[in-house]
Scaffold this motif. Sequence first.
Motif, mmCIF file in Angstrom:
data_model
loop_
_atom_site.group_PDB
_atom_site.id
_atom_site.type_symbol
_atom_site.label_atom_id
_atom_site.label_comp_id
_atom_site.label_asym_id
_atom_site.label_seq_id
_atom_site.Cartn_x
_atom_site.Cartn_y
_atom_site.Cartn_z
ATOM 1 N N VAL A 68 -4.038 85.312 -4.637
ATOM 2 C CA VAL A 68 -4.291 84.956 -3.230
ATOM 3 C C VAL A 68 -2.975 84.675 -2.506
ATOM 4 O O VAL A 68 -2.714 85.201 -1.415
ATOM 5 C CB VAL A 68 -5.211 83.729 -3.143
ATOM 6 C CG1 VAL A 68 -5.346 83.265 -1.693
ATOM 7 C CG2 VAL A 68 -6.583 84.041 -3.729
ATOM 8 N N GLU A 69 -2.125 83.854 -3.110
ATOM 9 C CA GLU A 69 -0.892 83.446 -2.450
ATOM 10 C C GLU A 69 0.083 84.607 -2.284
ATOM 11 O O GLU A 69 0.713 84.758 -1.231
ATOM 12 C CB GLU A 69 -0.224 82.336 -3.267
ATOM 13 C CG GLU A 69 -1.001 81.028 -3.268
ATOM 14 C CD GLU A 69 -0.505 80.047 -4.314
ATOM 15 O OE1 GLU A 69 -1.026 78.916 -4.337
ATOM 16 O OE2 GLU A 69 0.392 80.408 -5.111
ATOM 17 N N GLY B 109 -2.441 87.993 -0.784
ATOM 18 C CA GLY B 109 -3.451 87.776 0.249
ATOM 19 C C GLY B 109 -4.818 88.348 -0.092
ATOM 20 O O GLY B 109 -5.662 88.501 0.796
ATOM 21 N N PRO C 45 -8.592 88.288 -1.851
ATOM 22 C CA PRO C 45 -9.584 87.328 -2.338
ATOM 23 C C PRO C 45 -9.652 87.366 -3.860
ATOM 24 O O PRO C 45 -9.730 88.438 -4.465
ATOM 25 C CB PRO C 45 -10.896 87.827 -1.720
ATOM 26 C CG PRO C 45 -10.498 88.700 -0.578
ATOM 27 C CD PRO C 45 -9.187 89.325 -0.984
ATOM 28 N N TYR D 104 -10.932 84.570 -7.329
ATOM 29 C CA TYR D 104 -11.402 83.248 -7.728
ATOM 30 C C TYR D 104 -11.635 83.213 -9.227
ATOM 31 O O TYR D 104 -11.717 84.254 -9.888
ATOM 32 C CB TYR D 104 -12.674 82.851 -6.976
ATOM 33 C CG TYR D 104 -13.890 83.689 -7.275
ATOM 34 C CD1 TYR D 104 -14.804 83.311 -8.260
ATOM 35 C CD2 TYR D 104 -14.157 84.855 -6.554
ATOM 36 C CE1 TYR D 104 -15.923 84.073 -8.535
ATOM 37 C CE2 TYR D 104 -15.277 85.615 -6.813
ATOM 38 C CZ TYR D 104 -16.157 85.222 -7.808
ATOM 39 O OH TYR D 104 -17.268 85.987 -8.074
ATOM 40 N N GLY E 184 -0.864 86.230 4.145
ATOM 41 C CA GLY E 184 -2.268 86.478 4.454
ATOM 42 C C GLY E 184 -2.939 85.287 5.104
ATOM 43 O O GLY E 184 -2.387 84.189 5.168
ATOM 44 N N GLY E 185 -4.145 85.519 5.609
ATOM 45 C CA GLY E 185 -4.945 84.428 6.143
ATOM 46 C C GLY E 185 -4.705 84.072 7.590
ATOM 47 O O GLY E 185 -5.286 83.106 8.104
ATOM 48 N N GLY E 186 -3.834 84.789 8.276
ATOM 49 C CA GLY E 186 -3.605 84.499 9.694
ATOM 50 C C GLY E 186 -2.605 83.368 9.889
ATOM 51 O O GLY E 186 -2.099 82.793 8.940
ATOM 52 N N ASP F 237 -0.815 79.768 10.632
ATOM 53 C CA ASP F 237 -1.147 78.397 10.251
ATOM 54 C C ASP F 237 -1.606 77.605 11.467
ATOM 55 O O ASP F 237 -1.147 77.829 12.569
ATOM 56 C CB ASP F 237 0.072 77.699 9.616
ATOM 57 C CG ASP F 237 0.410 78.306 8.264
ATOM 58 O OD1 ASP F 237 -0.500 78.839 7.623
ATOM 59 O OD2 ASP F 237 1.601 78.239 7.886
#
Length: 363
Positions: free
Chosen positions: A247-248, A251, A253, A255, A359-361, A363
């Motif tokens: 993920v880091e 980016g 998904p 789990y 990733g993730g947009g 902050d």
Amino acid sequence: MYATGTMLRQSVALAADIEGLTGPVASRVGEALATVPGEALRRVVLVGSGDSHHAGRAAQLAFLRLTGLPCEALGTQQFLDYGMLGPAGLHAATLVVAVSASGSSPRLVTTVRRARDHGFPTLAVTGRAGSALGEAAGREVAAALGLTERSPGIRTYQASLLALLLLAVRLGGVRHTLPGGPAAEDALVAEIAATADAVRATADAADAPCRELAARLTEAGRPWAPLVFAGTGPAGGTAMYAAAKVVEAAGLPAYAQDLEEYWHIERFADPADAPLVVLAPPGLGHPRAAELAAAATGRGRRVIAVTGPDDTALTGTAWHTVPVTGTAREEWSPLTGHVFAGLLGARLADRLDRTPFSGGGPD
């Protein structure tokens, strides 16, 4: 600026870190535990967030086997909201170990202060001596690396894990629960130090398979997602850490799931040929890992086995194998088991032309 090259360099440096840190950190552990009523303890709780929580999960078995105490690994907010409930008389018999590589997590500092107010003995495992968390806990074990480069936690994760394993060994010595007496403690510390060779061998052997795996996972023009990492026992904590690196870094998904929970739930998820990463170090969880991997392959899953190269129970049917060198005992297996995670995360990010934490947009 974050870069995948830093992740790769840090993965190569892991063995040297074990060689350099084990002795000094073992000494600091002894000093920190000198004022803990070890024989009066009835429980250990390892508290942290992110990689620090994953390290706690990976170290639980060492505390259970070496100290004879029940051990829980709880997220910071979970412990803050619920971990201090129960009879007040048990608080003084519960050692709270707060883990933070930075030593400055505000939520964890608050948690430790509140735990001390409730009567819990507290100890901080950090990556920097004299940290705010260490001050709040009153006892600190610093596994300091002196890092100046920015990276998803790789060396810092291992340093936290190493400190926790050494803490379990020393606490076992304090409580006289180690078979063989005082000499056993020195022997266990020596075993941990000796894992440096296995970590070095794993880093050498796993890089090319991780590069190849990243290519296979992205060959359709877009990456497979989400990636599921399945493990149990110490490998459950490693699975959480590995998913975090994907993920880091890339980016994507990803789990972690417990082996048996995967079989009860995710095996029914489409598409039927989705990849499944099975972490299978030698130990109590290995037979079920091998059984599940074979069954998942039979259902059409692309099983990626993270295991020893001679583990034909998994490698014979796996879609892809990432080799991991074994350790002297299951308790130390997370030290070699985590090495592939930074390599895979970096190689996936390179394939997708991404940089860590992009990733993730915003902050």
